[in-house]
Design a protein around this motif. Structure first.
Motif, PDB file in Angstrom:
ATOM      1  N   LEU A 234       0.829  -1.207   0.000  1.00 13.57           N
ATOM      2  CA  LEU A 234       0.000   0.000   0.000  1.00 13.57           C
ATOM      3  C   LEU A 234       0.864   1.258   0.000  1.00 13.57           C
ATOM      4  O   LEU A 234       0.563   2.219  -0.713  1.00 13.57           O
ATOM      5  CB  LEU A 234      -0.924  -0.014   1.221  1.00 13.57           C
ATOM      6  CG  LEU A 234      -1.854   1.188   1.388  1.00 13.57           C
ATOM      7  CD1 LEU A 234      -2.805   1.312   0.203  1.00 13.57           C
ATOM      8  CD2 LEU A 234      -2.638   1.067   2.698  1.00 13.57           C
ATOM      9  N   LYS A 235       1.927   1.249   0.781  1.00 14.37           N
ATOM     10  CA  LYS A 235       2.824   2.412   0.835  1.00 14.37           C
ATOM     11  C   LYS A 235       3.398   2.732  -0.534  1.00 14.37           C
ATOM     12  O   LYS A 235       3.670   3.893  -0.854  1.00 14.37           O
ATOM     13  CB  LYS A 235       3.950   2.153   1.830  1.00 14.37           C
ATOM     14  CG  LYS A 235       3.523   2.097   3.278  1.00 14.37           C
ATOM     15  CD  LYS A 235       4.695   1.705   4.160  1.00 14.37           C
ATOM     16  CE  LYS A 235       4.251   1.529   5.606  1.00 14.37           C
ATOM     17  NZ  LYS A 235       5.379   1.090   6.473  1.00 14.37           N
ATOM     18  N   LYS A 236       3.603   1.689  -1.342  1.00 13.30           N
ATOM     19  CA  LYS A 236       4.174   1.864  -2.685  1.00 13.30           C
ATOM     20  C   LYS A 236       3.101   2.050  -3.747  1.00 13.30           C
ATOM     21  O   LYS A 236       3.418   2.134  -4.945  1.00 13.30           O
ATOM     22  CB  LYS A 236       5.037   0.646  -3.030  1.00 13.30           C
ATOM     23  CG  LYS A 236       6.238   0.442  -2.120  1.00 13.30           C
ATOM     24  CD  LYS A 236       7.058  -0.767  -2.514  1.00 13.30           C
ATOM     25  CE  LYS A 236       6.320  -2.062  -2.208  1.00 13.30           C
ATOM     26  NZ  LYS A 236       7.186  -3.256  -2.438  1.00 13.30           N
ATOM     27  N   CYS A 237       1.834   2.075  -3.330  1.00 18.37           N
ATOM     28  CA  CYS A 237       0.705   2.142  -4.276  1.00 18.37           C
ATOM     29  C   CYS A 237       0.767   0.991  -5.278  1.00 18.37           C
ATOM     30  O   CYS A 237       0.441   1.151  -6.462  1.00 18.37           O
ATOM     31  CB  CYS A 237       0.676   3.480  -5.013  1.00 18.37           C
ATOM     32  SG  CYS A 237       0.266   4.876  -3.951  1.00 18.37           S
ATOM     33  N   ASP A 238       1.201  -0.165  -4.798  1.00 20.61           N
ATOM     34  CA  ASP A 238       1.267  -1.370  -5.609  1.00 20.61           C
ATOM     35  C   ASP A 238       0.052  -2.235  -5.295  1.00 20.61           C
ATOM     36  O   ASP A 238       0.020  -2.941  -4.290  1.00 20.61           O
ATOM     37  CB  ASP A 238       2.562  -2.129  -5.318  1.00 20.61           C
ATOM     38  CG  ASP A 238       2.678  -3.417  -6.130  1.00 20.61           C
ATOM     39  OD1 ASP A 238       1.778  -3.690  -6.960  1.00 20.61           O
ATOM     40  OD2 ASP A 238       3.657  -4.159  -5.931  1.00 20.61           O
ATOM     41  N   PHE A 239      -0.940  -2.170  -6.170  1.00 24.19           N
ATOM     42  CA  PHE A 239      -2.189  -2.902  -5.936  1.00 24.19           C
ATOM     43  C   PHE A 239      -2.261  -4.178  -6.780  1.00 24.19           C
ATOM     44  O   PHE A 239      -3.346  -4.679  -7.063  1.00 24.19           O
ATOM     45  CB  PHE A 239      -3.377  -1.983  -6.242  1.00 24.19           C
ATOM     46  CG  PHE A 239      -3.462  -0.796  -5.326  1.00 24.19           C
ATOM     47  CD1 PHE A 239      -4.037  -0.904  -4.080  1.00 24.19           C
ATOM     48  CD2 PHE A 239      -2.945   0.433  -5.712  1.00 24.19           C
ATOM     49  CE1 PHE A 239      -4.112   0.190  -3.223  1.00 24.19           C
ATOM     50  CE2 PHE A 239      -3.003   1.534  -4.869  1.00 24.19           C
ATOM     51  CZ  PHE A 239      -3.591   1.412  -3.622  1.00 24.19           C
ATOM     52  N   SER A 240      -1.115  -4.695  -7.150  1.00 24.71           N
ATOM     53  CA  SER A 240      -1.068  -5.902  -7.981  1.00 24.71           C
ATOM     54  C   SER A 240      -1.277  -7.177  -7.169  1.00 24.71           C
ATOM     55  O   SER A 240      -1.590  -8.231  -7.731  1.00 24.71           O
ATOM     56  CB  SER A 240       0.271  -5.992  -8.720  1.00 24.71           C
ATOM     57  OG  SER A 240       1.356  -6.103  -7.805  1.00 24.71           O
ATOM     58  N   LYS A 241      -1.110  -7.105  -5.846  1.00 24.03           N
ATOM     59  CA  LYS A 241      -1.283  -8.280  -4.984  1.00 24.03           C
ATOM     60  C   LYS A 241      -2.307  -7.944  -3.912  1.00 24.03           C
ATOM     61  O   LYS A 241      -1.988  -7.388  -2.859  1.00 24.03           O
ATOM     62  CB  LYS A 241       0.050  -8.680  -4.369  1.00 24.03           C
ATOM     63  CG  LYS A 241       1.091  -9.117  -5.381  1.00 24.03           C
ATOM     64  CD  LYS A 241       2.388  -9.555  -4.742  1.00 24.03           C
ATOM     65  CE  LYS A 241       3.169  -8.395  -4.159  1.00 24.03           C
ATOM     66  NZ  LYS A 241       3.671  -7.480  -5.213  1.00 24.03           N
ATOM     67  N   VAL A 242      -3.554  -8.282  -4.185  1.00 27.93           N
ATOM     68  CA  VAL A 242      -4.658  -8.004  -3.272  1.00 27.93           C
ATOM     69  C   VAL A 242      -5.345  -9.331  -2.922  1.00 27.93           C
ATOM     70  O   VAL A 242      -5.473 -10.212  -3.772  1.00 27.93           O
ATOM     71  CB  VAL A 242      -5.669  -7.021  -3.902  1.00 27.93           C
ATOM     72  CG1 VAL A 242      -6.954  -6.936  -3.082  1.00 27.93           C
ATOM     73  CG2 VAL A 242      -5.036  -5.638  -4.031  1.00 27.93           C
ATOM     74  N   TYR A 243      -5.771  -9.462  -1.672  1.00 27.89           N
ATOM     75  CA  TYR A 243      -6.488 -10.655  -1.222  1.00 27.89           C
ATOM     76  C   TYR A 243      -7.978 -10.349  -1.203  1.00 27.89           C
ATOM     77  O   TYR A 243      -8.423  -9.404  -0.557  1.00 27.89           O
ATOM     78  CB  TYR A 243      -6.013 -11.041   0.176  1.00 27.89           C
ATOM     79  CG  TYR A 243      -6.632 -12.308   0.735  1.00 27.89           C
ATOM     80  CD1 TYR A 243      -6.038 -13.545   0.508  1.00 27.89           C
ATOM     81  CD2 TYR A 243      -7.812 -12.265   1.462  1.00 27.89           C
ATOM     82  CE1 TYR A 243      -6.604 -14.709   1.019  1.00 27.89           C
ATOM     83  CE2 TYR A 243      -8.387 -13.407   1.973  1.00 27.89           C
ATOM     84  CZ  TYR A 243      -7.781 -14.633   1.751  1.00 27.89           C
ATOM     85  OH  TYR A 243      -8.348 -15.774   2.242  1.00 27.89           O
ATOM     86  N   TYR A 244      -8.749 -11.181  -1.897  1.00 23.55           N
ATOM     87  CA  TYR A 244     -10.205 -10.975  -2.023  1.00 23.55           C
ATOM     88  C   TYR A 244     -10.927 -12.180  -1.440  1.00 23.55           C
ATOM     89  O   TYR A 244     -10.536 -13.336  -1.676  1.00 23.55           O
ATOM     90  CB  TYR A 244     -10.560 -10.794  -3.489  1.00 23.55           C
ATOM     91  CG  TYR A 244     -12.000 -11.060  -3.890  1.00 23.55           C
ATOM     92  CD1 TYR A 244     -13.047 -10.334  -3.320  1.00 23.55           C
ATOM     93  CD2 TYR A 244     -12.313 -12.029  -4.849  1.00 23.55           C
ATOM     94  CE1 TYR A 244     -14.361 -10.574  -3.696  1.00 23.55           C
ATOM     95  CE2 TYR A 244     -13.617 -12.268  -5.226  1.00 23.55           C
ATOM     96  CZ  TYR A 244     -14.649 -11.534  -4.650  1.00 23.55           C
ATOM     97  OH  TYR A 244     -15.953 -11.775  -5.024  1.00 23.55           O
ATOM     98  N   THR A 245     -11.968 -11.923  -0.679  1.00 22.65           N
ATOM     99  CA  THR A 245     -12.769 -13.004  -0.127  1.00 22.65           C
ATOM    100  C   THR A 245     -14.187 -12.513   0.155  1.00 22.65           C
ATOM    101  O   THR A 245     -14.423 -11.310   0.297  1.00 22.65           O
ATOM    102  CB  THR A 245     -12.142 -13.536   1.174  1.00 22.65           C
ATOM    103  OG1 THR A 245     -12.888 -14.660   1.660  1.00 22.65           O
ATOM    104  CG2 THR A 245     -12.133 -12.458   2.264  1.00 22.65           C
ATOM    105  N   TRP A 246     -15.101 -13.410   0.191  1.00 23.36           N
ATOM    106  CA  TRP A 246     -16.420 -13.113   0.752  1.00 23.36           C
ATOM    107  C   TRP A 246     -16.997 -14.396   1.307  1.00 23.36           C
ATOM    108  O   TRP A 246     -16.661 -15.510   0.869  1.00 23.36           O
ATOM    109  CB  TRP A 246     -17.370 -12.466  -0.267  1.00 23.36           C
ATOM    110  CG  TRP A 246     -17.862 -13.329  -1.394  1.00 23.36           C
ATOM    111  CD1 TRP A 246     -17.285 -13.508  -2.625  1.00 23.36           C
ATOM    112  CD2 TRP A 246     -19.060 -14.127  -1.420  1.00 23.36           C
ATOM    113  NE1 TRP A 246     -18.028 -14.346  -3.401  1.00 23.36           N
ATOM    114  CE2 TRP A 246     -19.130 -14.755  -2.687  1.00 23.36           C
ATOM    115  CE3 TRP A 246     -20.076 -14.370  -0.501  1.00 23.36           C
ATOM    116  CZ2 TRP A 246     -20.159 -15.610  -3.057  1.00 23.36           C
ATOM    117  CZ3 TRP A 246     -21.116 -15.229  -0.863  1.00 23.36           C
ATOM    118  CH2 TRP A 246     -21.150 -15.831  -2.122  1.00 23.36           C
ATOM    119  N   ASP A 247     -17.810 -14.267   2.330  1.00 24.64           N
ATOM    120  CA  ASP A 247     -18.454 -15.440   2.913  1.00 24.64           C
ATOM    121  C   ASP A 247     -19.862 -15.061   3.355  1.00 24.64           C
ATOM    122  O   ASP A 247     -20.233 -13.889   3.419  1.00 24.64           O
ATOM    123  CB  ASP A 247     -17.637 -16.023   4.064  1.00 24.64           C
ATOM    124  CG  ASP A 247     -17.443 -15.058   5.227  1.00 24.64           C
ATOM    125  OD1 ASP A 247     -18.052 -13.959   5.200  1.00 24.64           O
ATOM    126  OD2 ASP A 247     -16.718 -15.388   6.167  1.00 24.64           O
TER     127      ASP A 247
END
Length: 249
Positions: A234-247
Motif C-alpha cells: 500500500l505504501k508503494k501504491c502497488d495494488f497488484s497483490k490483493v487478497y479478495y474473499t467473501w463469505d
C-alpha cells in the motif's frame, strides 16, 4: 471523529484495547446516478478513452463492483491522497471467489474530470442465468471517519487478549462490543464464517462491502465481501497483490 468509550464490562482491558485502535472510513450510500470519478457502488466506472475495460482470460468483461476516490478518504495511514481504486469481479455464481482470474483491482493515479476524455458505456452483456449482481442499485458512497478497536472477527483478536479468559457474559457481549460488520475502507473486518487470511501480510482492509438496504447489497445469504492488501504494498501504491474473499451464512 467518534470518541472510543470502553464499556464497563471490558474496562479492565482498556490499555490493550486502545492499542488496537485504527481509523476507518465507514460507508453509507445514497441511491443516485453518480459522476464517473466519484466513490461509488456500481454505475459507470472511471475509464479514460485510452484504457480498455477489463476482461477475464476468456474475454468476458468483468462486473464492476465499486470504486474509491482517495480524495474523499481521510485519516487512514499509508493510503494515497489521490487517484481512484476500482474493484471488478468475475461474472459467475460466486463472483470469481475461487478463480485465478476471479477479480481485478485497478488503480488510476491521475484523475481527469473531463467527460470528453472518458468512456461513456460499459460493455453490454447478455443475461446470464448463473449471474446475479450482488447489489440492486447504483449508489454514491458517503464516508464517516471512525476510530474502531480490533474486531472479534479479526485473527489478531485472540492475540490481543492472549492469556485472558473472558467470563461467560464477556464472551457473549464481545461480538457486539467488537463488531466488525458494516461497509468501510480501512479499520478492521467482519466475517460470517471467520477470518480466512492465513497469510498475515494482508494486514490492511482496502474495502469491505456488507449488507445494505439503500442499494440492496447482498453477497449470498447475508454475506460480507473484503479486499485486503499488505501495508508495505500500500505504501508503494502497488495494488497488484490483493487478497479478495467473501463469505455468508
Amino acid at each position: 471523529m467518534n470518541k472510543i468509550e470502553i464499556p464497563e464490562l471490558f474496562k479492565e482491558f482498556e490499555d490493550r484495547i486502545l492499542k488496537t485502535i485504527k481509523i476507518s472510513n465507514e460507508i453509507t450510500y445514497k441511491r443516485e446516478e453518480t459522476l464517473p470519478w466519484e466513490s461509488k457502488l456500481g454505475g459507470m466506472p472511471y475509464i479514460e478513452n485510452t484504457q480498455q475495460y477489463p476482461k477475464d482470460k476468456d474475454g468476458v468483461p468483468y462486473f464492476f463492483l465499486a470504486q474509491i476516490n482517495f480524495e474523499e478518504i481521510h485519516g487512514i495511514k499509508d493510503f494515497p491522497s489521490e487517484g481512484i481504486l476500482q474493484f471488478y469481479v468475475k461474472r459467475d455464481d460466486v463472483y470469481g471467489l475461487y478463480e485465478e482470474d476471479g477479480f481485478v483491482v485497478r488503480y488510476i493515479e491521475k484523475v481527469n474530470k473531463c467527460y470528453e476524455n472518458l468512456v461513456k458505456d460499459v460493455p453490454v452483456i447478455k443475461e446470464d442465468e448463473e449471474f446475479y449482481p450482488p447489489y440492486e442499485y447504483e449508489g454514491k458512497m458517503i464516508f464517516t471517519v471512525r476510530s474502531m478497536p480490533v474486531s472479534a472477527h479479526d485473527n489478531s483478536f485472540n492475540k490481543v487478549f492472549e492469556g485472558i479468559k473472558f467470563t461467560e457474559v464477556q464472551e457473549k457481549e464481545s461480538y457486539e462490543v467488537f463488531d466488525g460488520y458494516g461497509s468501510r475502507v480501512g479499520g478492521y473486518p467482519g466475517f460470517t464464517q471467520g477470518d480466512p487470511r492465513n497469510d498475515k501480510k494482508y494486514d490492511t482492509l482496502l474495502l469491505q462491502l456488507d449488507m445494505d438496504d439503500e442499494c440492496g447489497i447482498m453477497f449470498g445469504d447475508s454475506g460480507v465481501a473484503n479486499f485486503f492488501i499488505a501495508s508495505e504494498d500500500l505504501k508503494k501504491c502497488d495494488f497488484s497483490k490483493v487478497y479478495y474473499t467473501w463469505d455468508c451464512c
